[in-house]
Design a protein around this motif. Structure first.
Motif, mmCIF file in Angstrom:
data_model
loop_
_atom_site.group_PDB
_atom_site.id
_atom_site.type_symbol
_atom_site.label_atom_id
_atom_site.label_comp_id
_atom_site.label_asym_id
_atom_site.label_seq_id
_atom_site.Cartn_x
_atom_site.Cartn_y
_atom_site.Cartn_z
ATOM 1 N N GLY A 66 0.811 -1.205 0.000
ATOM 2 C CA GLY A 66 0.000 0.000 0.000
ATOM 3 C C GLY A 66 0.849 1.262 0.000
ATOM 4 N N LEU A 67 0.362 2.287 -0.658
ATOM 5 C CA LEU A 67 1.005 3.599 -0.637
ATOM 6 C C LEU A 67 0.142 4.505 0.230
ATOM 7 C CD1 LEU A 67 3.286 5.437 -1.670
ATOM 8 C CD2 LEU A 67 1.848 5.987 -3.649
ATOM 9 N N GLU A 68 0.586 4.762 1.464
ATOM 10 C CA GLU A 68 -0.180 5.537 2.444
ATOM 11 C C GLU A 68 0.161 7.007 2.313
ATOM 12 O OE1 GLU A 68 -2.414 6.669 4.095
ATOM 13 O OE2 GLU A 68 -2.452 5.619 6.003
ATOM 14 N N MET A 69 -0.742 7.796 1.707
ATOM 15 C CA MET A 69 -0.537 9.231 1.532
ATOM 16 C C MET A 69 -1.484 10.043 2.405
ATOM 17 S SD MET A 69 -0.169 9.282 -2.652
ATOM 18 C CE MET A 69 -1.859 8.713 -2.872
ATOM 19 N N TRP A 126 7.628 7.465 -6.026
ATOM 20 C CA TRP A 126 7.071 6.422 -5.160
ATOM 21 C C TRP A 126 6.677 5.195 -5.986
ATOM 22 C CZ3 TRP A 126 3.441 10.459 -2.504
ATOM 23 C CH2 TRP A 126 4.171 11.187 -1.556
ATOM 24 N N ILE A 127 6.089 5.435 -7.138
ATOM 25 C CA ILE A 127 5.697 4.326 -8.007
ATOM 26 C C ILE A 127 6.933 3.504 -8.381
ATOM 27 C CG2 ILE A 127 4.813 3.747 -10.297
ATOM 28 C CD1 ILE A 127 2.606 4.463 -8.370
ATOM 29 N N ASP A 128 8.025 4.185 -8.716
ATOM 30 C CA ASP A 128 9.239 3.493 -9.170
ATOM 31 C C ASP A 128 9.976 2.793 -8.032
ATOM 32 O OD1 ASP A 128 8.760 4.302 -11.745
ATOM 33 O OD2 ASP A 128 10.067 6.062 -11.629
ATOM 34 N N PRO A 142 4.160 0.172 -5.255
ATOM 35 C CA PRO A 142 2.888 -0.158 -4.616
ATOM 36 C C PRO A 142 1.963 -0.911 -5.568
ATOM 37 C CG PRO A 142 2.896 2.140 -5.279
ATOM 38 C CD PRO A 142 4.280 1.618 -5.529
ATOM 39 N N THR A 143 1.113 -1.752 -4.988
ATOM 40 C CA THR A 143 0.100 -2.444 -5.792
ATOM 41 C C THR A 143 -1.260 -1.771 -5.685
ATOM 42 O OG1 THR A 143 -0.471 -3.955 -3.978
ATOM 43 C CG2 THR A 143 1.293 -4.647 -5.489
ATOM 44 N N TRP A 144 -1.402 -0.830 -4.724
ATOM 45 C CA TRP A 144 -2.680 -0.128 -4.590
ATOM 46 C C TRP A 144 -2.463 1.117 -3.767
ATOM 47 C CZ3 TRP A 144 -5.681 0.604 0.014
ATOM 48 C CH2 TRP A 144 -5.089 0.082 1.173
ATOM 49 N N GLY A 196 3.926 5.964 -18.198
ATOM 50 C CA GLY A 196 4.219 5.703 -16.796
ATOM 51 C C GLY A 196 3.003 5.208 -16.049
ATOM 52 N N ALA A 197 1.832 5.783 -16.335
ATOM 53 C CA ALA A 197 0.600 5.351 -15.680
ATOM 54 C C ALA A 197 0.244 3.922 -16.086
ATOM 55 C CB ALA A 197 -0.533 6.301 -16.032
ATOM 56 N N ALA A 198 0.368 3.623 -17.373
ATOM 57 C CA ALA A 198 -0.024 2.311 -17.874
ATOM 58 C C ALA A 198 0.858 1.196 -17.321
ATOM 59 C CB ALA A 198 0.026 2.308 -19.398
ATOM 60 N N HIS A 199 2.091 1.525 -16.924
ATOM 61 C CA HIS A 199 3.012 0.527 -16.395
ATOM 62 C C HIS A 199 3.332 0.793 -14.917
ATOM 63 C CE1 HIS A 199 3.707 0.519 -20.795
ATOM 64 N NE2 HIS A 199 3.766 -0.787 -20.616
ATOM 65 N N SER A 200 2.376 1.318 -14.184
ATOM 66 C CA SER A 200 2.608 1.727 -12.795
ATOM 67 C C SER A 200 2.790 0.550 -11.853
ATOM 68 C CB SER A 200 1.443 2.579 -12.296
ATOM 69 O OG SER A 200 0.261 1.787 -12.185
ATOM 70 N N GLY A 201 2.245 -0.609 -12.174
ATOM 71 C CA GLY A 201 2.274 -1.739 -11.261
ATOM 72 C C GLY A 201 1.108 -1.763 -10.289
ATOM 73 N N LEU A 202 0.301 -0.707 -10.264
ATOM 74 C CA LEU A 202 -0.888 -0.682 -9.413
ATOM 75 C C LEU A 202 -1.936 -1.645 -9.971
ATOM 76 C CD1 LEU A 202 -1.246 3.190 -8.958
ATOM 77 C CD2 LEU A 202 -0.552 1.577 -7.185
ATOM 78 N N ARG A 203 -2.666 -2.315 -9.079
ATOM 79 C CA ARG A 203 -3.755 -3.167 -9.556
ATOM 80 C C ARG A 203 -5.125 -2.541 -9.326
ATOM 81 N NH1 ARG A 203 -6.345 -6.640 -5.960
ATOM 82 N NH2 ARG A 203 -5.474 -6.779 -3.846
ATOM 83 N N PHE A 204 -5.204 -1.505 -8.484
ATOM 84 C CA PHE A 204 -6.431 -0.720 -8.358
ATOM 85 C C PHE A 204 -6.122 0.551 -7.578
ATOM 86 C CE2 PHE A 204 -6.424 -3.173 -4.434
ATOM 87 C CZ PHE A 204 -6.805 -2.231 -3.482
ATOM 88 N N ILE A 205 -7.041 1.518 -7.673
ATOM 89 C CA ILE A 205 -7.000 2.774 -6.916
ATOM 90 C C ILE A 205 -8.321 2.901 -6.177
ATOM 91 C CG2 ILE A 205 -7.023 5.301 -7.121
ATOM 92 C CD1 ILE A 205 -5.185 4.984 -9.579
ATOM 93 N N ARG A 206 -8.240 3.300 -4.906
ATOM 94 C CA ARG A 206 -9.445 3.500 -4.092
ATOM 95 C C ARG A 206 -9.620 4.984 -3.815
ATOM 96 N NH1 ARG A 206 -10.595 3.827 1.659
ATOM 97 N NH2 ARG A 206 -12.541 2.765 2.230
ATOM 98 N N SER A 207 -10.864 5.464 -3.925
ATOM 99 C CA SER A 207 -11.200 6.855 -3.618
ATOM 100 C C SER A 207 -12.226 6.884 -2.496
ATOM 101 C CB SER A 207 -11.772 7.559 -4.859
ATOM 102 O OG SER A 207 -12.188 8.879 -4.543
#
Length: 607
Positions: free
Chosen positions: A194-197, A234-236, A240-242, A263-274
């Protein structure tokens, strides 16, 4: 279930907290660190029912301090950006037994704690990431006790619109249930990062950003706070996966993604939560298109230990809806508390294991907060035939500025301490990107003289930045209802402020400072052809963009422009004058003469 049980799930050698520049904190070390500091608190005089205020900047130490304090006592994290007056209220209202700050901190909370005779404990960071030594004591040693599921773990304030902020007591069981619900909804596992912002003094950051990945045995990188410029790094480096964020953060991320689609298309994230504010559907759809992953919107409240509903990760998610019940039960209540049917609009009610049983020491609020065992959220909505919840009205008079909830009375109470102010009312106005913004209207005392700029200056230092109104209006009289009561919900419409204002006629930059600011605004706000009379906040500017502009100005000019100046000088024309004046303070007489000549020339062109 308790927090010590929650962090027992992760495998011993798996990382719990991450920092690319430091050694990760394993679950084995995290458990030992929490236990050691819980023991240190007991030996330092902190008991199970004692309330400990935590004033730490965002980051891994804030995360582990919360876990340790909640295991030994009752954690009460506070916004480090509060003013002395705000700390005085919150520390007094909490009846805090101790205050935890970083060693060397200059927070105004320290002076307030000393005034209130509250013992101060200090953290000194250690390796690996998240570990710290705790210095100081609050009294004679007390017996260590094992937390029970029904014990209080967390106390958070939630603001009311017509009275003092209310204290929300959250138990170990409720925190564990909510974290478990979120992890299940998002299908989190041990290999998720997780990326805690989010701030770790809000329920969103504490439960969704921190506890949910830990209860799944995963890992989390606790940043020092959101920074759009740092996001690609942070992505690099973190991988993070989410992530979970408020819509204003996601809009800044969207601007990066549009500029760097690969960069967005290859971010490695599998989902974003809002969560925490309404996500504009077009923002979610555009993020999905650029990242190629699901964007799920959730609905949450402090009183429910965060999550109440969520869209699923599957293709069944619906933009504009906040999803289905995701933990507690959700219903639509009529005026008398009767349950309404599908498609009927009413007040949203929730009940379940993660929902609080009542505000602390506030029987008056509790009388109206529940309909039977249903907690009344104060929000209006409807459930469709498939169980998706659609919000159709915001909580009564609360101002929701990009996920930050502001109680109008908090602004009004400070304004009314100004000797020139006879009446004051704060209310929400629509905003294109934040959803809502805060405005205040004032009636002056007879014979008094104070302009809006002077009143805004008066508020600076008395209100934290996120509570500052973007504008103050001077009125001869404030509109009231037939019974003499203020109608905050209708105020924007009554004053003709119920739609975003039209942009002023374009005026080109002239001075070097105006050209510099114009270029930065165009780049960071993503709006073309910005004139020097355009309003920063009307263009979608927020505190995140202001921080980025200040950082760029510091790098290019060496000048530290206070972020608060955006509230006083929201246009390039006025902000450039402040910037030029700050530059002049450090210049030679010759350079100062040149700048004054440029300003005189600009004034001549303007005429």
């Amino acid at each position: 279930m308790t927090l010590d049980y929650l962090i027992s799930i992760g495998a011993d050698d798996m990382p719990a907290l991450l920092d690319p520049a430091r050694q990760p904190l394993s679950y084995r070390t995290l458990r030992a660190h929490v236990a050691d500091n819980a023991s240190a608190l007991a030996h330092g005089g902190i008991g199970r029912a004692d309330r400990v205020a935590i004033v730490l900047r965002n980051g891994p130490e804030a995360a582990t301090a919360f876990l340790a304090v909640a295991t030994a006592a009752v954690a009460a994290p506070l916004n480090p950006g509060y003013t002395a007056a705000e700390f005085l209220f919150y520390l007094s209202d909490l009846n805090a037994r101790a205050l935890i700050v970083e060693a060397g901190s200059t927070s105004p909370a320290i002076a307030v704690a000393r005034e209130l005779a509250i013992p101060i404990l200090e953290t000194e960071p250690l390796d690996p990431v998240g570990r710290f030594a705790l210095r100081g004591t609050a009294g004679p040693s007390v017996a260590e006790t094992v937390p029970q599921p029904s014990d209080l773990a967390l106390l958070l304030h939630t603001s009311g619109t017509t009275g003092r902020p209310k204290l929300v007591p959250i138990t170990h069981r409720q925190l564990h249930a909510s974290a478990r619900n979120i992890a299940a909804t998002l299908q989190l596992g041990p290999h998720d990062r997780g990326l805690e912002m989010m701030p770790l003094f809000h329920v969103h950051g504490l439960v969704a950003g921190l506890l949910a990945p830990l209860v799944a045995g995963g890992s989390v990188h606790c940043t020092r706070g959101f920074d759009a410029a740092a996001f690609p790094g942070w992505i690099d480096t973190v991988g993070p996966t989410w992530l979970t964020a408020v819509p204003t953060m996601l809009q800044a991320i969207l601007r990066w993604a549009e500029a760097a689609p690969d960069g967005a298309a290859h971010s490695g994230l599998r989902f974003i939560r809002s969560c925490s504010a309404a996500l504009p559907p077009h923002v979610g759809e555009r993020l999905e298109a650029l990242f190629g992953i699901p964007v799920v919107e959730a609905y949450a409240m402090t009183e429910a230990a965060h999550q109440m509903t969520s869209n699923p990760l599957s293709d069944a998610r619906r933009f504009g809806s906040v999803g289905r019940a995701a933990g507690p039960e959700v219903a639509i209540l009529g005026a008398t508390g009767r349950l309404l049917g599908s498609g009927e609009e009413g007040e949203i009610g929730v009940r379940g294991e993660n929902v609080m049983q009542g505000y602390l020491d506030n029987p008056e609020a509790n009388r109206t907060a529940f309909a039977g065992d249903w907690f009344r959220t104060g929000d209006i909505g409807r459930l469709d035939d498939d169980g998706f919840l659609w919000l159709t009205g915001r909580a009564k008079e609360m101002i929701n500025r990009g996920g930050e909830k502001i109680a109008p009375v908090e602004i009004e109470n400070v304004l009314l301490t100004h000797e020139a102010v006879a009446e004051a009312v704060a209310f929400a106005i629509p905003h294109a990107t934040l959803g809502e913004d805060a405005v205040a209207a004032v009636v002056l005392r007879p014979g008094a003289d104070a302009d809006p700029s002077a009143l805004l200056s008066f508020l600076l230092g008395r209100l934290s930045d996120h509570r500052m109104p973007r504008e103050i209006l001077l009125l001869d009289a404030i509109p009231k209802g037939p019974t003499g009561k203020l109608r905050r919900i209708e105020m924007a419409a009554q004053l003709g402020l119920d739609r975003p204002p039209a942009r002023p006629a374009y005026a080109a930059p002239v001075t070097p400072s105006e050209h510099l600011l114009s270029a930065l605004w165009i780049e960071l706000l993503g709006v073309p052809d910005i004139g020097i009379d355009d309003n920063f906040f009307d263009l979608g500017g927020n505190s995140i963009a202001a921080v980025q502009i200040v950082a760029r100005l510091r790098a290019e000019t060496g000048v530290e422009l206070p972020i608060s100046r955006f509230l006083i000088d929201p246009t390039i024309r006025s902000l450039a004058l402040t910037l030029t004046a700050l530059q002049a303070e450090a210049l030679s007489p010759e350079a100062l003469d040149r700048i004054l000549t440029e300003l005189e020339g600009a004034a001549g062109l303007a005429q």
